[in-house]
Design a protein around this motif. Structure first.
Motif, PDB file in Angstrom:
ATOM      1  N   ALA A  87       0.839  -1.199   0.000  1.00 61.09           N
ATOM      2  CA  ALA A  87       0.000   0.000   0.000  1.00 61.09           C
ATOM      3  C   ALA A  87       0.870   1.243   0.000  1.00 61.09           C
ATOM      4  O   ALA A  87       1.962   1.250   0.585  1.00 61.09           O
ATOM      5  N   MET A  88       0.399   2.295  -0.651  1.00 64.39           N
ATOM      6  CA  MET A  88       1.147   3.554  -0.656  1.00 64.39           C
ATOM      7  C   MET A  88       1.266   4.077   0.777  1.00 64.39           C
ATOM      8  O   MET A  88       0.355   3.916   1.580  1.00 64.39           O
ATOM      9  N   LYS A  89       2.393   4.698   1.084  1.00 64.65           N
ATOM     10  CA  LYS A  89       2.643   5.171   2.444  1.00 64.65           C
ATOM     11  C   LYS A  89       1.603   6.180   2.903  1.00 64.65           C
ATOM     12  O   LYS A  89       1.265   6.249   4.088  1.00 64.65           O
ATOM     13  N   GLU A  90       1.092   6.982   1.968  1.00 64.50           N
ATOM     14  CA  GLU A  90       0.115   8.009   2.331  1.00 64.50           C
ATOM     15  C   GLU A  90      -1.323   7.476   2.332  1.00 64.50           C
ATOM     16  O   GLU A  90      -2.272   8.217   2.633  1.00 64.50           O
ATOM     17  N   ALA A  91      -1.516   6.215   1.976  1.00 67.57           N
ATOM     18  CA  ALA A  91      -2.864   5.649   1.906  1.00 67.57           C
ATOM     19  C   ALA A  91      -3.473   5.534   3.300  1.00 67.57           C
ATOM     20  O   ALA A  91      -2.784   5.234   4.278  1.00 67.57           O
ATOM     21  N   LEU A  92      -4.768   5.748   3.371  1.00 66.53           N
ATOM     22  CA  LEU A  92      -5.513   5.538   4.608  1.00 66.53           C
ATOM     23  C   LEU A  92      -5.998   4.097   4.632  1.00 66.53           C
ATOM     24  O   LEU A  92      -6.573   3.607   3.652  1.00 66.53           O
ATOM     25  N   ILE A  93      -5.776   3.407   5.755  1.00 67.29           N
ATOM     26  CA  ILE A  93      -6.210   2.019   5.899  1.00 67.29           C
ATOM     27  C   ILE A  93      -7.450   2.002   6.785  1.00 67.29           C
ATOM     28  O   ILE A  93      -7.421   2.485   7.918  1.00 67.29           O
ATOM     29  N   LEU A  94      -8.528   1.453   6.268  1.00 70.92           N
ATOM     30  CA  LEU A  94      -9.800   1.406   6.975  1.00 70.92           C
ATOM     31  C   LEU A  94     -10.201  -0.057   7.145  1.00 70.92           C
ATOM     32  O   LEU A  94     -10.368  -0.768   6.155  1.00 70.92           O
ATOM     33  N   SER A  95     -10.321  -0.495   8.383  1.00 72.74           N
ATOM     34  CA  SER A  95     -10.690  -1.885   8.661  1.00 72.74           C
ATOM     35  C   SER A  95     -12.107  -1.965   9.199  1.00 72.74           C
ATOM     36  O   SER A  95     -12.475  -1.217  10.107  1.00 72.74           O
ATOM     37  N   ILE A  96     -12.900  -2.896   8.633  1.00 75.45           N
ATOM     38  CA  ILE A  96     -14.241  -3.154   9.163  1.00 75.45           C
ATOM     39  C   ILE A  96     -14.314  -4.561   9.759  1.00 75.45           C
ATOM     40  O   ILE A  96     -15.395  -5.113   9.912  1.00 75.45           O
ATOM     41  N   CYS A  97     -13.168  -5.121  10.100  1.00 78.17           N
ATOM     42  CA  CYS A  97     -13.112  -6.471  10.674  1.00 78.17           C
ATOM     43  C   CYS A  97     -13.497  -6.424  12.147  1.00 78.17           C
ATOM     44  O   CYS A  97     -12.772  -5.838  12.961  1.00 78.17           O
ATOM     45  N   ALA A  98     -14.596  -7.050  12.485  1.00 74.81           N
ATOM     46  CA  ALA A  98     -15.102  -7.017  13.864  1.00 74.81           C
ATOM     47  C   ALA A  98     -14.095  -7.635  14.823  1.00 74.81           C
ATOM     48  O   ALA A  98     -13.545  -8.709  14.572  1.00 74.81           O
ATOM     49  N   GLY A  99     -13.849  -6.922  15.918  1.00 74.41           N
ATOM     50  CA  GLY A  99     -13.009  -7.441  16.981  1.00 74.41           C
ATOM     51  C   GLY A  99     -11.525  -7.237  16.792  1.00 74.41           C
ATOM     52  O   GLY A  99     -10.748  -7.509  17.710  1.00 74.41           O
ATOM     53  N   GLY A 110       1.829  -1.709  10.389  1.00 71.22           N
ATOM     54  CA  GLY A 110       2.834  -0.698  10.701  1.00 71.22           C
ATOM     55  C   GLY A 110       2.244   0.423  11.520  1.00 71.22           C
ATOM     56  O   GLY A 110       1.205   0.989  11.144  1.00 71.22           O
ATOM     57  N   ALA A 111       2.900   0.752  12.634  1.00 70.34           N
ATOM     58  CA  ALA A 111       2.396   1.806  13.512  1.00 70.34           C
ATOM     59  C   ALA A 111       2.522   3.178  12.881  1.00 70.34           C
ATOM     60  O   ALA A 111       1.918   4.147  13.361  1.00 70.34           O
ATOM     61  N   ASP A 112       3.288   3.280  11.791  1.00 70.08           N
ATOM     62  CA  ASP A 112       3.454   4.559  11.110  1.00 70.08           C
ATOM     63  C   ASP A 112       2.354   4.801  10.082  1.00 70.08           C
ATOM     64  O   ASP A 112       2.321   5.846   9.433  1.00 70.08           O
ATOM     65  N   ARG A 113       1.455   3.843   9.942  1.00 66.05           N
ATOM     66  CA  ARG A 113       0.372   3.964   8.962  1.00 66.05           C
ATOM     67  C   ARG A 113      -0.830   4.684   9.566  1.00 66.05           C
ATOM     68  O   ARG A 113      -1.101   4.608  10.765  1.00 66.05           O
ATOM     69  N   SER A 114      -1.586   5.371   8.703  1.00 67.14           N
ATOM     70  CA  SER A 114      -2.850   5.987   9.112  1.00 67.14           C
ATOM     71  C   SER A 114      -3.929   4.909   9.080  1.00 67.14           C
ATOM     72  O   SER A 114      -4.245   4.374   8.010  1.00 67.14           O
ATOM     73  N   ILE A 115      -4.471   4.582  10.256  1.00 66.40           N
ATOM     74  CA  ILE A 115      -5.401   3.462  10.370  1.00 66.40           C
ATOM     75  C   ILE A 115      -6.667   3.905  11.092  1.00 66.40           C
ATOM     76  O   ILE A 115      -6.597   4.550  12.139  1.00 66.40           O
ATOM     77  N   THR A 140      -4.816  12.035  10.102  1.00 65.41           N
ATOM     78  CA  THR A 140      -4.915  13.490  10.020  1.00 65.41           C
ATOM     79  C   THR A 140      -6.363  13.930   9.832  1.00 65.41           C
ATOM     80  O   THR A 140      -7.259  13.097   9.617  1.00 65.41           O
ATOM     81  N   LYS A 141      -6.580  15.225   9.885  1.00 67.67           N
ATOM     82  CA  LYS A 141      -7.916  15.759   9.600  1.00 67.67           C
ATOM     83  C   LYS A 141      -8.360  15.390   8.194  1.00 67.67           C
ATOM     84  O   LYS A 141      -9.534  15.099   7.949  1.00 67.67           O
ATOM     85  N   GLU A 142      -7.412  15.407   7.259  1.00 66.27           N
ATOM     86  CA  GLU A 142      -7.727  15.042   5.880  1.00 66.27           C
ATOM     87  C   GLU A 142      -8.120  13.572   5.790  1.00 66.27           C
ATOM     88  O   GLU A 142      -9.041  13.205   5.049  1.00 66.27           O
ATOM     89  N   ASP A 143      -7.422  12.719   6.547  1.00 70.32           N
ATOM     90  CA  ASP A 143      -7.767  11.302   6.575  1.00 70.32           C
ATOM     91  C   ASP A 143      -9.175  11.093   7.119  1.00 70.32           C
ATOM     92  O   ASP A 143      -9.964  10.311   6.576  1.00 70.32           O
ATOM     93  N   LEU A 144      -9.482  11.797   8.211  1.00 75.62           N
ATOM     94  CA  LEU A 144     -10.816  11.669   8.803  1.00 75.62           C
ATOM     95  C   LEU A 144     -11.894  12.147   7.845  1.00 75.62           C
ATOM     96  O   LEU A 144     -12.974  11.546   7.759  1.00 75.62           O
ATOM     97  N   ALA A 145     -11.604  13.213   7.118  1.00 73.86           N
ATOM     98  CA  ALA A 145     -12.569  13.715   6.141  1.00 73.86           C
ATOM     99  C   ALA A 145     -12.798  12.684   5.039  1.00 73.86           C
ATOM    100  O   ALA A 145     -13.933  12.492   4.576  1.00 73.86           O
ATOM    101  N   LEU A 146     -11.720  12.011   4.627  1.00 71.27           N
ATOM    102  CA  LEU A 146     -11.829  10.974   3.607  1.00 71.27           C
ATOM    103  C   LEU A 146     -12.673   9.812   4.112  1.00 71.27           C
ATOM    104  O   LEU A 146     -13.606   9.359   3.436  1.00 71.27           O
ATOM    105  N   ALA A 147     -12.362   9.334   5.310  1.00 70.19           N
ATOM    106  CA  ALA A 147     -13.120   8.220   5.877  1.00 70.19           C
ATOM    107  C   ALA A 147     -14.588   8.590   6.055  1.00 70.19           C
ATOM    108  O   ALA A 147     -15.493   7.805   5.732  1.00 70.19           O
ATOM    109  N   THR A 148     -14.838   9.795   6.539  1.00 64.86           N
ATOM    110  CA  THR A 148     -16.206  10.234   6.790  1.00 64.86           C
ATOM    111  C   THR A 148     -16.989  10.376   5.488  1.00 64.86           C
ATOM    112  O   THR A 148     -18.183  10.054   5.436  1.00 64.86           O
ATOM    113  N   SER A 149     -16.326  10.842   4.428  1.00 63.01           N
ATOM    114  CA  SER A 149     -17.017  10.986   3.138  1.00 63.01           C
ATOM    115  C   SER A 149     -17.508   9.645   2.629  1.00 63.01           C
ATOM    116  O   SER A 149     -18.563   9.556   1.987  1.00 63.01           O
TER     117      SER A 149
END
Length: 268
Positions: A87-99, A110-115, A140-149
Motif C-alpha cells: 500500500a502507498m505510504k500516504e494511503a488511509l487504511i480502513l478496517s471493518i473487521c469485527a473485533g 505498521g504503527a506509522d500507517r494511518s489506520i 490526520t484531519k484530511e484522513d478523517l474527512a476521507l473516511a467520513t465521506s
C-alpha cells in the motif's frame, strides 16, 4: 472525490459499501478495485457494479488512496502483510473487521500507517447505517474527512473511543434484529385482535416510523412523548401496564447486555 478505493474482501458488508459509495457518487465505479478469494464473487461485482477487480491483493491496493480491509476477522492475517508491503505510504487504511483492534492492525501493517477501525451495521442498504469510527495517532484531519465521506454514504458516522467499539458492535449491530423481533410481535398482536396480516404490518410500520420521526423532529425524550398520549384509565396505559408486568424493558436491556458480552468475547 476519492481518487482510488481498494477493497480487500467483498462479502455482504463490502458489497454494501461499494454499492452505496457508487449510489451516492463518492467516487466512480472505475475508481474502485476489489480483491476476493472467490473468482465468482469478483465476476458478480464487476458485472453488477462496473468496478475493477484484481487477481491479487497487491494489484488491488498498489495505487489506492483508501484501502478497505473487509475480510472475515479470521482471514485478516493473510492480507495485512500485503498491505504493509504494497500500500502507498500516504494511503488511509480502513478496517471493518469485527473485533480486530487498532493495536493488532498496527502490529500487522505498521504503527506509522494511518489506520481507522470502523464498525458499520447492516442498515447501510437503506442509508440508515450507524458506523462507529476509531483512529490511531497517525490519522490526520484530511484522513478523517476521507473516511467520513465514505461512511456518510452509508448513514451516520460516529467518532468513538476504541474502548467502546466492542460495546458498539453488540449494541448497534444486534439492534436491528431486536427491533425486528418487536415488529413481528406487534404484527402478530394485530392478527390476534382481528386485523389482516397485511393491515397489521402497515399499521406497525407506520407507527414505528412515525414514532421515530417524532423523536427526531421534536427532540423530546420518548418518555415525554409517551406521557402525552397516555390518559388516566385509558387504552394506552392499559397496554403499557401489561408490557411492564412482563418485564419488557428489562428483557431488552438484558438482550443488549448479552449481545455486547458476546461481542467482547469474540474480540478477546
Amino acid at each position: 472525490m476519492v481518487k482510488k478505493i481498494a477493497f480487500l474482501g467483498a462479502g455482504f458488508m463490502g458489497e454494501g459499501m461499494i454499492r452505496e459509495i457508487i449510489r451516492n457518487e463518492v467516487t466512480t465505479p472505475r475508481h474502485i478495485t476489489a480483491f476476493d478469494i472467490s473468482e465468482q464473487r469478483l465476476t458478480f461485482l464487476e458485472n453488477t457494479y462496473g468496478i475493477d477487480t484484481a487477481v491479487t491483493a497487491r494489484e488491488a491496493i498498489s495505487m489506492a488512496n483508501l484501502v478497505v480491509i473487509a475480510t472475515k476477522p479470521q482471514d485478516i492475517a493473510s492480507v495485512m502483510p500485503e498491505v504493509k508491503a504494497h500500500a502507498m505510504k500516504e494511503a488511509l487504511i480502513l478496517s471493518i473487521c469485527a473485533g480486530i483492534e487498532i493495536d493488532a492492525l498496527e502490529a500487522g501493517i505498521g504503527a506509522d500507517r494511518s489506520i481507522v477501525r470502523v464498525m458499520p451495521n447492516t442498515m447501510i442498504d437503506v442509508k440508515r447505517g450507524c458506523s462507529a469510527l476509531a483512529a490511531n495517532g497517525q490519522v490526520t484531519k484530511e484522513d478523517l474527512a476521507l473516511a467520513t465521506s465514505v461512511l456518510d454514504a452509508l448513514g451516520q458516522t460516529m467518532p468513538m473511543n476504541e474502548s467502546l467499539m466492542n460495546a458498539f458492535t453488540g449494541y448497534s449491530a444486534a439492534g436491528p434484529a431486536t427491533i425486528y423481533e418487536f415488529m413481528m410481535a406487534m404484527i402478530d398482536a394485530g392478527v390476534l385482535v382481528g386485523m389482516s396480516r397485511s393491515d397489521a404490518t402497515d399499521i406497525t410500520l407506520e407507527n414505528m416510523m412515525g414514532a421515530c420521526e417524532m423523536v427526531r423532529q421534536t427532540g423530546e425524550h420518548p418518555r415525554m412523548l409517551q406521557e402525552k398520549m397516555t390518559s388516566p384509565g385509558g387504552v394506552t396505559i392499559a397496554g403499557l401496564h401489561e408490557l411492564r408486568k412482563a418485564g419488557f424493558t428489562s428483557a431488552v436491556e438484558r438482550s443488549a447486555f448479552e449481545a455486547v458480552k458476546r461481542s467482547q468475547e469474540l474480540g478477546s
